[in-house]
Design an enzyme around this catalytic site. Structure first.
Site, mmCIF file in Angstrom:
data_model
loop_
_atom_site.group_PDB
_atom_site.id
_atom_site.type_symbol
_atom_site.label_atom_id
_atom_site.label_comp_id
_atom_site.label_asym_id
_atom_site.label_seq_id
_atom_site.Cartn_x
_atom_site.Cartn_y
_atom_site.Cartn_z
ATOM 1 N N LYS A 28 0.791 -1.360 0.015
ATOM 2 C CA LYS A 28 -0.082 0.122 0.037
ATOM 3 C C LYS A 28 0.794 1.335 -0.091
ATOM 4 O O LYS A 28 0.575 2.220 -0.480
ATOM 5 C CB LYS A 28 -0.793 0.050 1.222
ATOM 6 N N ARG A 31 -9.130 1.452 9.161
ATOM 7 C CA ARG A 31 -8.643 0.064 9.301
ATOM 8 C C ARG A 31 -10.032 -0.478 10.307
ATOM 9 O O ARG A 31 -9.785 -1.659 10.637
ATOM 10 C CB ARG A 31 -7.548 -0.075 10.373
ATOM 11 N N ARG A 69 11.097 -6.898 4.552
ATOM 12 C CA ARG A 69 10.984 -5.431 5.431
ATOM 13 C C ARG A 69 11.711 -5.424 6.516
ATOM 14 O O ARG A 69 12.197 -4.558 7.026
ATOM 15 C CB ARG A 69 9.576 -4.938 5.231
ATOM 16 N N ARG A 116 11.858 -2.280 11.385
ATOM 17 C CA ARG A 116 10.762 -2.207 12.195
ATOM 18 C C ARG A 116 10.272 -3.273 13.044
ATOM 19 O O ARG A 116 10.106 -4.343 12.554
ATOM 20 C CB ARG A 116 9.508 -2.034 10.894
ATOM 21 N N ARG A 131 -0.506 -8.998 13.325
ATOM 22 C CA ARG A 131 -1.156 -7.888 12.494
ATOM 23 C C ARG A 131 -1.828 -8.563 11.420
ATOM 24 O O ARG A 131 -3.047 -8.053 11.043
ATOM 25 C CB ARG A 131 0.135 -7.102 12.017
HETATM 26 P P1 AMP Z 1 1.349 0.620 9.063
HETATM 27 O O1 AMP Z 1 2.627 1.322 8.995
HETATM 28 O O2 AMP Z 1 0.252 1.382 8.458
HETATM 29 O O3 AMP Z 1 1.494 -0.611 8.870
HETATM 30 O O4 AMP Z 1 0.995 0.989 10.706
HETATM 31 C C1 AMP Z 1 1.872 0.435 11.743
HETATM 32 C C2 AMP Z 1 1.020 0.580 13.058
HETATM 33 O O5 AMP Z 1 0.247 1.904 13.224
HETATM 34 C C3 AMP Z 1 -0.184 -0.294 12.844
HETATM 35 O O6 AMP Z 1 0.019 -1.510 13.140
HETATM 36 C C4 AMP Z 1 -1.203 0.145 14.131
HETATM 37 O O7 AMP Z 1 -0.500 -0.205 15.382
HETATM 38 C C5 AMP Z 1 -0.853 1.733 13.650
HETATM 39 N N1 AMP Z 1 -1.916 2.349 12.918
HETATM 40 C C6 AMP Z 1 -1.882 2.966 11.503
HETATM 41 N N2 AMP Z 1 -2.782 3.193 11.037
HETATM 42 C C7 AMP Z 1 -3.985 2.858 11.936
HETATM 43 C C8 AMP Z 1 -5.367 2.835 11.930
HETATM 44 N N3 AMP Z 1 -5.935 3.482 10.880
HETATM 45 N N4 AMP Z 1 -6.084 2.436 13.111
HETATM 46 C C9 AMP Z 1 -5.374 1.985 14.169
HETATM 47 N N5 AMP Z 1 -3.947 1.981 14.180
HETATM 48 C C10 AMP Z 1 -3.465 2.365 13.043
#
Ligand code: AMP
Length: 192
Positions: free
Chosen positions: A13, A88, A127, A133, A144
């Protein structure tokens, strides 16, 4: 162009959102990146979000929704937006709909990235090694993916019912996937 991107972690994404945003001259808004920046800066929001992120859990809706609504109120979003990682949950999607309805600027498409679980696990392991990360550590990856299946996957139906869903075959070279997305979006525009 006002679009959201849905897909499990590792679906590509972020990479595609940046390319699509650039094509439409709209900001790429990645909630995970905003949270990581807040954690790095030690802000109050970062402190509140960090424990959830490290465990691979979702940050509570009220924190995320407030943060995104503030971001969408900034001037650059008049050109539209590419939301990456939001919504989400159904709650988040409803909050977004309400805000966009108030503004009279409805969402134009929800792109759903399709990738097999095998490919996701392969990409996430890569990654984790490349970017260090914390939440790409092996034990949190499966969690996740479960969180995605339980909390986020229902959004596919949510947007399908509203006639906004665009399925994207997200396996293949980066440029090929971008072309599929742009062809779909531009096709939608012509029909609309
Ligand atoms: P990502 O980089 O999009 O995978 O986001 C990393 C982490 O940020 C996720 O695993 C959540 O802990 C938090 N996060 C990001 N976007 C959201 C969202 N829309 N709702 C809740 N938690 C989020």
């Amino acid at each position: 162009m006002r679009i959201v991107l849905l897909g499990p972690p590792g679906a590509g994404k972020g990479t595609q959102a940046a390319r699509v945003a650039c094509r439409f001259g709209a900001p790429h808004i990645a909630t995970g990146d905003i949270f990581r920046a807040n954690v790095a800066e030690g802000t109050e929001l970062g402190r509140a979000a960090q424990e959830y992120m490290d465990l691979g859990d979702l940050v509570p809706d009220e924190l995320v929704i407030a943060m995104v609504m503030e971001r969408l109120a900034e001037d650059d979003c008049e050109a539209g937006f590419v939301l990456d990682g939001f919504p989400r949950t159904v709650n988040q999607a409803e909050a977004l709909d309400r805000q966009l309805a108030r503004q009279g600027t409805p969402l134009e498409a929800a792109l759903s990235f399709d990738v097999t679980e095998e490919e996701l696990l392969r990409r996430l392991a890569g990654r984790a090694a490349a970017q260090h990360r914390a939440d790409d550590a092996e034990q949190t990856i499966r969690h996740r993916l479960e969180v995605f299946a339980i909390k986020t996957r229902p959004l596919i139906d949510y947007y399908a019912h509203r006639g906004l869903l665009v399925n994207v075959d997200a396996i293949g070279p980066i440029e090929v996937v971008t072309k599929r997305i742009l062809d779909d979006l531009e096709g939608n525009r012509r029909q609309g």
